[in-house]
Each structure stands twice: as structure tokens, then as C-alpha cells.
Scaffold this motif. Structure first.
Motif, PDB file in Angstrom:
ATOM      1  N   ARG A 205      -2.399  12.974   5.739  1.00 12.41           N
ATOM      2  CA  ARG A 205      -3.672  12.273   5.949  1.00 12.41           C
ATOM      3  C   ARG A 205      -3.521  10.771   5.748  1.00 12.41           C
ATOM      4  O   ARG A 205      -4.055   9.978   6.507  1.00 12.41           O
ATOM      5  CB  ARG A 205      -4.736  12.830   5.011  1.00 12.41           C
ATOM      6  CG  ARG A 205      -5.153  14.230   5.379  1.00 12.41           C
ATOM      7  CD  ARG A 205      -6.215  14.759   4.476  1.00 12.41           C
ATOM      8  NE  ARG A 205      -6.574  16.115   4.875  1.00 12.41           N
ATOM      9  CZ  ARG A 205      -7.309  16.909   4.155  1.00 12.41           C
ATOM     10  NH1 ARG A 205      -7.796  16.508   2.995  1.00 12.41           N
ATOM     11  NH2 ARG A 205      -7.597  18.119   4.583  1.00 12.41           N
ATOM     12  N   LYS A 206      -2.789  10.375   4.732  1.00 16.31           N
ATOM     13  CA  LYS A 206      -2.603   8.954   4.452  1.00 16.31           C
ATOM     14  C   LYS A 206      -1.731   8.294   5.516  1.00 16.31           C
ATOM     15  O   LYS A 206      -1.931   7.115   5.843  1.00 16.31           O
ATOM     16  CB  LYS A 206      -1.977   8.783   3.062  1.00 16.31           C
ATOM     17  CG  LYS A 206      -1.962   7.382   2.547  1.00 16.31           C
ATOM     18  CD  LYS A 206      -3.342   6.899   2.205  1.00 16.31           C
ATOM     19  CE  LYS A 206      -3.283   5.578   1.503  1.00 16.31           C
ATOM     20  NZ  LYS A 206      -4.586   5.055   1.184  1.00 16.31           N
ATOM     21  N   SER A 207      -0.797   9.031   6.075  1.00 13.18           N
ATOM     22  CA  SER A 207       0.093   8.451   7.077  1.00 13.18           C
ATOM     23  C   SER A 207      -0.657   8.036   8.336  1.00 13.18           C
ATOM     24  O   SER A 207      -0.201   7.136   9.044  1.00 13.18           O
ATOM     25  CB  SER A 207       1.217   9.424   7.422  1.00 13.18           C
ATOM     26  OG  SER A 207       0.714  10.531   8.137  1.00 13.18           O
ATOM     27  N   VAL A 208      -1.791   8.641   8.614  1.00 10.34           N
ATOM     28  CA  VAL A 208      -2.603   8.236   9.763  1.00 10.34           C
ATOM     29  C   VAL A 208      -3.065   6.789   9.575  1.00 10.34           C
ATOM     30  O   VAL A 208      -3.012   5.983  10.506  1.00 10.34           O
ATOM     31  CB  VAL A 208      -3.802   9.197   9.948  1.00 10.34           C
ATOM     32  CG1 VAL A 208      -4.769   8.673  10.993  1.00 10.34           C
ATOM     33  CG2 VAL A 208      -3.318  10.588  10.302  1.00 10.34           C
ATOM     34  N   GLN A 209      -3.475   6.460   8.364  1.00  8.67           N
ATOM     35  CA  GLN A 209      -3.888   5.078   8.066  1.00  8.67           C
ATOM     36  C   GLN A 209      -2.696   4.125   8.189  1.00  8.67           C
ATOM     37  O   GLN A 209      -2.829   3.037   8.752  1.00  8.67           O
ATOM     38  CB  GLN A 209      -4.489   4.985   6.668  1.00  8.67           C
ATOM     39  CG  GLN A 209      -5.775   5.743   6.499  1.00  8.67           C
ATOM     40  CD  GLN A 209      -6.218   5.774   5.049  1.00  8.67           C
ATOM     41  OE1 GLN A 209      -5.636   5.114   4.194  1.00  8.67           O
ATOM     42  NE2 GLN A 209      -7.258   6.548   4.757  1.00  8.67           N
ATOM     43  N   PHE A 210      -1.556   4.545   7.679  1.00 14.00           N
ATOM     44  CA  PHE A 210      -0.359   3.702   7.781  1.00 14.00           C
ATOM     45  C   PHE A 210       0.010   3.476   9.244  1.00 14.00           C
ATOM     46  O   PHE A 210       0.355   2.360   9.639  1.00 14.00           O
ATOM     47  CB  PHE A 210       0.819   4.328   7.042  1.00 14.00           C
ATOM     48  CG  PHE A 210       0.654   4.414   5.545  1.00 14.00           C
ATOM     49  CD1 PHE A 210      -0.060   3.467   4.833  1.00 14.00           C
ATOM     50  CD2 PHE A 210       1.221   5.462   4.844  1.00 14.00           C
ATOM     51  CE1 PHE A 210      -0.198   3.551   3.458  1.00 14.00           C
ATOM     52  CE2 PHE A 210       1.097   5.549   3.461  1.00 14.00           C
ATOM     53  CZ  PHE A 210       0.378   4.600   2.779  1.00 14.00           C
ATOM     54  N   ASP A 211      -0.078   4.532  10.046  1.00 11.00           N
ATOM     55  CA  ASP A 211       0.256   4.410  11.465  1.00 11.00           C
ATOM     56  C   ASP A 211      -0.676   3.442  12.186  1.00 11.00           C
ATOM     57  O   ASP A 211      -0.237   2.688  13.062  1.00 11.00           O
ATOM     58  CB  ASP A 211       0.220   5.777  12.146  1.00 11.00           C
ATOM     59  CG  ASP A 211       1.363   6.686  11.720  1.00 11.00           C
ATOM     60  OD1 ASP A 211       2.330   6.166  11.119  1.00 11.00           O
ATOM     61  OD2 ASP A 211       1.284   7.900  11.983  1.00 11.00           O
ATOM     62  N   GLN A 212      -1.956   3.456  11.834  1.00  7.78           N
ATOM     63  CA  GLN A 212      -2.904   2.526  12.448  1.00  7.78           C
ATOM     64  C   GLN A 212      -2.538   1.084  12.110  1.00  7.78           C
ATOM     65  O   GLN A 212      -2.575   0.201  12.970  1.00  7.78           O
ATOM     66  CB  GLN A 212      -4.330   2.833  11.993  1.00  7.78           C
ATOM     67  CG  GLN A 212      -4.873   4.124  12.550  1.00  7.78           C
ATOM     68  CD  GLN A 212      -6.183   4.539  11.904  1.00  7.78           C
ATOM     69  OE1 GLN A 212      -6.622   3.959  10.907  1.00  7.78           O
ATOM     70  NE2 GLN A 212      -6.813   5.564  12.465  1.00  7.78           N
ATOM     71  N   GLU A 213      -2.177   0.851  10.864  1.00  6.06           N
ATOM     72  CA  GLU A 213      -1.783  -0.503  10.466  1.00  6.06           C
ATOM     73  C   GLU A 213      -0.481  -0.922  11.145  1.00  6.06           C
ATOM     74  O   GLU A 213      -0.312  -2.081  11.526  1.00  6.06           O
ATOM     75  CB  GLU A 213      -1.657  -0.593   8.945  1.00  6.06           C
ATOM     76  CG  GLU A 213      -2.999  -0.512   8.251  1.00  6.06           C
ATOM     77  CD  GLU A 213      -2.905  -0.853   6.776  1.00  6.06           C
ATOM     78  OE1 GLU A 213      -2.231  -1.850   6.431  1.00  6.06           O
ATOM     79  OE2 GLU A 213      -3.510  -0.114   5.974  1.00  6.06           O
TER      80      GLU A 213
ATOM     81  N   LYS B 152       0.832  -1.208   0.000  1.00  6.51           N
ATOM     82  CA  LYS B 152       0.000   0.000   0.000  1.00  6.51           C
ATOM     83  C   LYS B 152       0.864   1.255   0.000  1.00  6.51           C
ATOM     84  O   LYS B 152       0.577   2.224  -0.716  1.00  6.51           O
ATOM     85  CB  LYS B 152      -0.908   0.027   1.234  1.00  6.51           C
ATOM     86  CG  LYS B 152      -2.078  -0.895   1.174  1.00  6.51           C
ATOM     87  CD  LYS B 152      -2.892  -0.754   2.456  1.00  6.51           C
ATOM     88  CE  LYS B 152      -4.023  -1.730   2.525  1.00  6.51           C
ATOM     89  NZ  LYS B 152      -4.779  -1.606   3.785  1.00  6.51           N
ATOM     90  N   LYS B 153       1.908   1.240   0.819  1.00  7.30           N
ATOM     91  CA  LYS B 153       2.784   2.406   0.875  1.00  7.30           C
ATOM     92  C   LYS B 153       3.473   2.651  -0.461  1.00  7.30           C
ATOM     93  O   LYS B 153       3.561   3.791  -0.921  1.00  7.30           O
ATOM     94  CB  LYS B 153       3.826   2.234   1.985  1.00  7.30           C
ATOM     95  CG  LYS B 153       3.264   2.439   3.372  1.00  7.30           C
ATOM     96  CD  LYS B 153       4.322   2.332   4.427  1.00  7.30           C
ATOM     97  CE  LYS B 153       5.106   3.610   4.476  1.00  7.30           C
ATOM     98  NZ  LYS B 153       6.014   3.704   5.628  1.00  7.30           N
TER      99      LYS B 153
END
Length: 104
Positions: free
Chosen positions: A82-90, A22-23
Motif C-alpha cells: 500500500r505504501k509503495s503506491v505512494q512512493f511510485d506516484q512520487e 520518507k522511504k
């Protein structure tokens, strides 16, 4: 003292591989766009007369393009933030899995 994580096991886990995929799918096109857009200004001003034409009164297209680079940079930073928030959750989920705890 907590035991060290097994990084080999983490790096081969499906969840980690999916995150990295994804990244890469997000970062590669953004980086490519940024580099092309950024280097287009000096290339066009060096090898073309297009950007020397007036755009708005005495302001040339080169100035418009240069200002657009600031807007592009801010936009890409906002998108990544904004996208990094999703990455951080994962990443947090992966860390919990590695520690033996699974969060639903």
C-alpha cells in the motif's frame, strides 16, 4: 532517442531527497521490527523455557509464536504494498521533473 536523465541533478533535488527520507522513515522501523520478531523465536526457544509452556491445550507458545510470524509477514507485505503506491506516484513526479515536464 530521448536524452539520458541527469542522475546527479535528480539525486540532489529536494523532491528526491524528501522521497528517500520518507522511504527510510518507513522501511527502517519495519525492517528492524521484522528482524527482531523473526529472530526472537529461535533465541527464546534456545535460551528460555517460556515458549515451551502450553498455550492452548497441547499447543505450546512456540507454535503460537511461529504462526504469528506468518501473520506478521503478511501484514508487513500488505503495508509495504500500500505504501509503495505512494512512493511510485512520487517517483513518477520526479521522473517528469527530470524530463522537464511538471505535473500539477
Amino acid at each position: 532517442m530521448e536524452p539520458k536523465p541527469d542522475y546527479n541533478r535528480i539525486s540532489t533535488s529536494p523532491h528526491f531527497k524528501r522521497l528517500m527520507h520518507k522511504k527510510k522513515r518507513f522501511l527502517f522501523p519495519m525492517t528492524l521490527f521484522f528482524l527482531v520478531f523473526y529472530f526472537l523465536l529461535p533465541v527464546l526457544t534456545s535460551y528460555s523455557k517460556t515458549l515451551n509452556e502450553p498455550a492452548i491445550g497441547p499447543i505450546s507458545w512456540a507454535w503460537v509464536f511461529a504462526f504469528a510470524q506468518f501473520i506478521m509477514t503478511w501484514t508487513l507485505c500488505i503495508l509495504y504494498s500500500r505504501k509503495s503506491v505512494q512512493f511510485d506516484q512520487e517517483i513518477e513526479q520526479i521522473k517528469q521533473e527530470a524530463a522537464g515536464r511538471t505535473k500539477a
